[in-house]
Write a protein that holds these residues in place. Structure first.
Motif, PDB file in Angstrom:
ATOM      1  N   ASN A 181      35.036  30.795  34.008  1.00  0.00           N
ATOM      2  CA  ASN A 181      35.554  31.595  34.831  1.00  0.00           C
ATOM      3  C   ASN A 181      35.627  33.184  34.298  1.00  0.00           C
ATOM      4  OD1 ASN A 181      36.685  30.626  37.925  1.00  0.00           O
ATOM      5  ND2 ASN A 181      37.042  29.198  36.054  1.00  0.00           N
ATOM      6  N   SER A 184      32.043  35.213  35.013  1.00  0.00           N
ATOM      7  CA  SER A 184      31.808  35.112  36.316  1.00  0.00           C
ATOM      8  C   SER A 184      32.018  36.383  37.045  1.00  0.00           C
ATOM      9  CB  SER A 184      32.756  34.017  37.187  1.00  0.00           C
ATOM     10  OG  SER A 184      32.703  34.370  38.526  1.00  0.00           O
ATOM     11  N   TRP A 185      31.160  36.702  37.879  1.00  0.00           N
ATOM     12  CA  TRP A 185      31.167  38.044  38.790  1.00  0.00           C
ATOM     13  C   TRP A 185      32.006  37.498  40.207  1.00  0.00           C
ATOM     14  CZ3 TRP A 185      31.814  42.624  36.827  1.00  0.00           C
ATOM     15  CH2 TRP A 185      30.977  42.861  35.681  1.00  0.00           C
ATOM     16  N   GLY A 186      32.132  36.331  40.109  1.00  0.00           N
ATOM     17  CA  GLY A 186      32.713  35.657  41.517  1.00  0.00           C
ATOM     18  C   GLY A 186      34.364  36.227  41.573  1.00  0.00           C
ATOM     19  N   SER A 187      34.881  36.190  42.930  1.00  0.00           N
ATOM     20  CA  SER A 187      35.985  36.887  43.289  1.00  0.00           C
ATOM     21  C   SER A 187      37.409  35.876  43.132  1.00  0.00           C
ATOM     22  CB  SER A 187      35.996  37.618  44.513  1.00  0.00           C
ATOM     23  OG  SER A 187      35.869  36.377  45.682  1.00  0.00           O
ATOM     24  N   LYS A 188      36.991  34.323  42.855  1.00  0.00           N
ATOM     25  CA  LYS A 188      37.886  33.568  42.850  1.00  0.00           C
ATOM     26  C   LYS A 188      37.807  32.582  41.679  1.00  0.00           C
ATOM     27  CE  LYS A 188      37.937  32.891  47.981  1.00  0.00           C
ATOM     28  NZ  LYS A 188      37.709  32.059  48.995  1.00  0.00           N
ATOM     29  N   TRP A 208      29.588  29.759  42.627  1.00  0.00           N
ATOM     30  CA  TRP A 208      30.993  30.036  42.270  1.00  0.00           C
ATOM     31  C   TRP A 208      30.875  31.413  41.474  1.00  0.00           C
ATOM     32  CZ3 TRP A 208      32.719  24.676  40.738  1.00  0.00           C
ATOM     33  CH2 TRP A 208      32.685  23.876  41.779  1.00  0.00           C
ATOM     34  N   GLN A 317      37.616  46.485  39.640  1.00  0.00           N
ATOM     35  CA  GLN A 317      37.945  45.273  39.598  1.00  0.00           C
ATOM     36  C   GLN A 317      39.884  45.393  39.226  1.00  0.00           C
ATOM     37  OE1 GLN A 317      34.638  45.244  39.981  1.00  0.00           O
ATOM     38  NE2 GLN A 317      34.868  45.103  37.762  1.00  0.00           N
ATOM     39  N   PRO A 375      36.204  40.289  38.668  1.00  0.00           N
ATOM     40  CA  PRO A 375      36.767  40.302  40.015  1.00  0.00           C
ATOM     41  C   PRO A 375      37.787  39.358  40.153  1.00  0.00           C
ATOM     42  CG  PRO A 375      34.603  40.570  39.975  1.00  0.00           C
ATOM     43  CD  PRO A 375      34.680  40.431  38.434  1.00  0.00           C
ATOM     44  N   ASN A 376      37.768  38.132  39.334  1.00  0.00           N
ATOM     45  CA  ASN A 376      38.703  37.115  39.646  1.00  0.00           C
ATOM     46  C   ASN A 376      40.311  37.353  38.703  1.00  0.00           C
ATOM     47  OD1 ASN A 376      38.107  36.286  36.849  1.00  0.00           O
ATOM     48  ND2 ASN A 376      36.598  34.867  37.551  1.00  0.00           N
TER      49      ASN A 376
END
Length: 893
Positions: A181, A184-188, A208, A317, A375-376
């Motif tokens: 995580n 990660s560039w994911g939001s969650k 993800w 972010q 973002p997360n």
């Protein structure tokens, strides 16, 4: 007065000590249970619970490990660090409640004085590579076929086999969850999903974290432990995930992907800071000019050897902090201009404005660190030099990390280890300096300094708010914000020297078996011989030797990242993860006399092979992916093939031209066979990993029938009399009516996938081999197998049966050929050991005295078996067979 409430476990320990004739006194098991009870009550919450790893100790209830790792010295309480700290009151920390009572401390002392006996632990079943592949395949089969290509897996199996406790394994899971995580560039925040009962195989979805095949292949470029498993299950996993290597070890990933350059490359960070700032929508120069930043400057950061400036910006972010770090000036540096002393520009208290280009008298920094929110909510890190170019490691002259082997600050892991709470709270010292030295700066400079450095309270408030958000994000990964950060802790564990048990577990053997195998190999003795004497091997040397170890132990083929093929259109995986370059033979079909063969090649072609001359006669070209199944028509005029491209094809052997094609399969065509008959009505049966079997005509390529939802079809054989087709699947053998495709019989469910099947010439016997090396033989129509044959040390890849079911010939991934006499109650099975690779095709020759076999490396070998058969063949052929080819020599087992 504070009341102390004892936990049920603590009460149990006290009850066991409650009378003069104390229960369990002198009983080692009882003493061990009492000690475990006390440790569970007072130490476990910080040293094991949910993977917590304070003090790098996450096994406090594993009494054997406490002794093995010298936390406890049997017979010597005062020499036992764990006991001393409990007795002194420093463990648990003084502010932790409830506290250990005097009686509980006495329990620990008595246990140690008695020799610190180990507690009983449940027996642990070894998890094999086949178990791992089976768990992954079962997981893939729960999801839509289109979603499978996004799935990738991490394994902790070797650590489980090495005896790590559930608490220790949970620390690895926490570290993995936090790291993926943090890349990660994911939001969650999304944590890896366990897919097996032991929770040692963990799945992620590339989507993800906004990863794709480029990112995964970049990971694989660094992966030193890639072994290509030859099992049917592993092949199905590769097909489903569209990846040659869809699994990597979690400990390696944590210890490697947390460090630059791989760390940067997974995050896809640019080569200089200005480009990074564009990526996160920060215009640092404009923010400084417009005084939209908050700065904090101080001496004694603990990492930097001189003064340091922190600077906060808002980003897309949330936040973006960067530091300005400085060389330490020589103590005798004096620059006299017109008789005056000029302060060093590396002194931020003399020059608090900058950097160059943004102030009349700027400071002169030597590099720095950038920390920005993903973002997360987790943080990413970036090291730079004086001109803002990306660095993998910070210069030791400026910053250092005592936890790293070379003390260098490494982008990623060092930053995580240091910034355990996110942004470390630091109080600004510039504003106080300005207040006490107002004449040190021009009035115009004073105004700018006050605007950029709002003081320690304002800076600490921002740091506290950012740290709170970071802690909330970390908690979602399952890890905790603590002094012993999970990723850096596991990285250090991975990098440590390895002992015999760890090494054996990493190659899938017991410690005793690996010790023995080392002694049988000169190469292994040179590489890792020290393990046999109780020594250790450095991780670097182990990685260096791993390829040789794989070859010496015949663990499988080594994965080579430079041989990856073209990717799918959406860049999620490979078009053909099974493709191989050079000579490779995934399957063989021999002519009855053994002079010719048709070969399923990994390079997309079908080879028509001259066995005597050891050369291709011609190649049938048309498949767009690797070929995995071949068959020859009874008259030898036509060949059939099945490919990863989802098609089954028929070829004219004489011309080499394609004469028919079946295109309705949607996955690897793993099996093909001719149906008795000739002319335009010739029939083909083909089976696929998509769970279908089709009977179709070469005249038009249209199916006469199509059976679906059969499971993973791995092999098939057609009754020579035209009555039925035997279909091998991942867990059952199906007998389908050849005229209608309806199921006549089902055998199984088997523990291992079936991998090969054959029918006797009289159509009365079926033999099938599986991935566990077991062969079963059935009399058609009966419910149970007549014979179960075991002995192969790897999966069975090919099988042939003759003489009314008496003689069975099998070739295996263990590189052996075995001849079984089912009429013998007990026998010594003849074994042919000359092949150097897995045997992928076997056949009895019609001369009645020999076999022929081909392996994955395109080597064909004969075997003279008449001495084992005894008498002449049971049923003499009606037509005089040709003599055995003179150029095929007899071979002994």
């Amino acid at each position: 007065m504070r009341r102390t409430f004892l936990t049920p476990l603590a009460l149990l320990a006290l009850m066991m000590l409650g009378s003069p004739a104390r229960a369990g006194e002198g009983d080692p098991k009882a003493l061990a249970l009492q000690a475990q009870t006390v440790l569970k009550a007072h130490c476990y919450r910080c040293h094991g619970q949910e993977g917590s790893v304070e003090g790098a100790l996450n096994y406090v209830t594993d009494l054997g490990k406490l002794v093995a790792r010298k936390k406890v010295v049997p017979g010597d309480p005062k020499g036992s660090r764990l006991y001393r700290r409990v007795d002194e009151g420093t463990m648990p920390p003084p502010d932790e409640h409830p506290r250990p009572s005097a009686a509980e401390i006495a329990v620990l002392k008595k246990w140690i004085e008695a020799g610190a006996p180990g507690g009983e632990r449940a027996a642990r079943t070894t998890v094999t590579q086949n178990d791992v592949s089976a768990a992954v395949l079962a997981d893939l089969e729960t999801m839509d076929r289109r979603a499978r290509r996004f799935q990738r897996y991490f394994t902790l199996t070797h650590l489980h086999n090495a005896g790590l406790s559930d608490e220790e394994l949970q620390t690895y899971r926490n570290a993995l969850a936090k790291l993926v995580n943090s890349l990660s560039w994911g939001s969650k925040i999304t944590t890896p999903v366990p897919v097996d009962a032991n929770r040692t195989v963990l799945r992620i979805d590339l989507r993800w974290f906004v990863w794709d095949a480029t990112v995964w292949n970049r990971v694989l470029q660094e992966y030193p432990y890639g072994v290509l498993d030859d099992s049917v299950t592993a092949r199905a996993v590769a097909v489903g995930t569209a990846a040659k290597q869809p699994l990597v070890r979690a400990d390696w990933f944590v210890g490697t992907a947390s460090r630059a350059p791989l760390y940067y490359d997974i995050l896809q960070l640019p080569a200089n800071l200005s480009e990074l700032e564009k990526q996160i929508r920060v215009d640092a120069a404009e923010n400084i000019r417009q005084e939209r930043v908050t700065r904090v400057a101080f001496n004694g950061s603990g990492i930097s050897r001189f003064n340091r400036v922190l600077e906060r910006h808002d980003s897309a972010q949330g936040m973006y902090w960067r530091t300005y770090d400085f060389d330490e000036p020589p103590a005798n540096l004096v620059d006299r201009i017109n008789g005056g002393l000029v302060p060093d520009r590396r002194n931020v208290f003399a020059f608090p404005l900058g950097p160059a280009g943004l102030a009349e008298n700027p400071f002169q920094h030597a590099g720095g660190e950038a920390i920005f929110a993903l973002p997360n909510g987790l943080h990413a890190y970036y090291l730079t030099n004086a001109v803002n170019a990306r660095l993998d490691k910070g210069p030791l002259a400026i910053v250092s990390d005592p936890k790293r082997p070379d003390r260098a600050v490494e982008a990623g892991v060092s930053c995580m280890s240091c910034h355990v709470t996110g942004i470390l709270p630091k109080a600004d010292q510039v504003l106080d300096h300005l207040a006490k030295n107002p004449r040190a700066f021009k009035p115009a400079e004073v105004e700018v300094i006050r605007a950029l450095y709002p003081g320690k309270d304002a800076g600490l408030k921002l740091m506290e708010a950012d740290a709170k958000k970071y802690a909330e994000a970390v908690a979602k990964t399952g890890a905790k914000v603590s002094r012993y950060e999970a990723v850096s802790t596991i990285t250090q564990k991975y990098e440590a020297d390895i002992d015999l048990l760890t090494a054996a577990s990493e190659v899938g053997l017991s410690a005793d078996a690996f010790r023995g195998r080392i002694g049988q190999s000169d190469a292994l003795v040179k590489h890792v011989g020290s393990l046999r004497a109780g020594g250790t091997v450095s991780r670097q040397l182990w990685v260096q030797a791993f390829g040789d170890i794989v070859r010496e132990l015949h663990l499988g083929g080594l994965y080579q990242s430079n041989l990856n093929g073209p990717t799918l259109r959406d860049n999620t995986g490979e078009l053909d993860p099974l493709e191989a370059r050079g000579d490779s033979a995934n399957g063989w079909a021999f002519t009855p006399d053994g002079r010719r063969a048709v070969v399923a090649s990994g390079d997309r072609s079908v080879r028509y092979y001259d066995v005597e001359g050891r050369r291709d006669i011609k190649r049938f070209v048309g498949h767009t992916a690797s070929v995995w199944a071949v068959a020859l028509s009874p008259d030898g005029k036509f060949a059939a093939s099945g490919s990863m491209d989802g098609t089954a094809r028929v070829w004219d052997v004489q011309s080499g031209l394609e004469v028919a094609k079946y295109t309705d399969h949607t996955s690897l065509v793993s099996a093909v066979a001719f149906v008795p008959g000739d002319g335009t009505n010739r029939g083909i049966v083909s089976g696929s990993f998509d769970g279908t079997v089709a009977f179709w005509k070469t005249a038009d390529g249209q199916p006469a029938w199509r059976a679906e939802h059969l499971g993973l079809v791995t092999a098939l054989a057609v009754d020579p009399r035209g009555g039925f087709v035997a279909v091998a699947t991942e867990n059952a053998l199906l007998v389908l009516d050849l005229a209608t495709g309806r199921e006549r019989k089902r055998y199984g469910k088997f523990a291992a996938p079936l991998s090969a099947v054959a029918i006797s010439p009289n159509g009365k016997w079926i033999a099938a081999g599986d991935d566990a090396g077991t062969v079963r033989v059935w009399l058609v129509g009966e419910d149970k197998a007549r014979f179960t044959l075991t002995g192969h040390e790897g999966g069975v890849r090919s099988v042939a049966i003759k003489d009314g079911g008496r003689w069975v010939l099998t070739g295996g991934a263990d590189r052996t050929l075995r001849l079984w006499d089912t009429s013998a109650a007990k026998q010594e099975v003849p074994i042919f050991r000359t092949h150097g690779a897995g045997v992928t095709g076997v056949a009895f020759l019609d001369n009645g005295t020999q076999t022929v076999s081909g392996d994955r490396d395109l080597v064909v070998l004969p075997w003279k078996i008449d001495t084992f058969l005894g008498a002449a063949p049971v049923v003499a052929p009606k037509v005089e067979p040709p003599k055995a080819p003179a150029r095929i020599p007899h071979a002994e087992p």
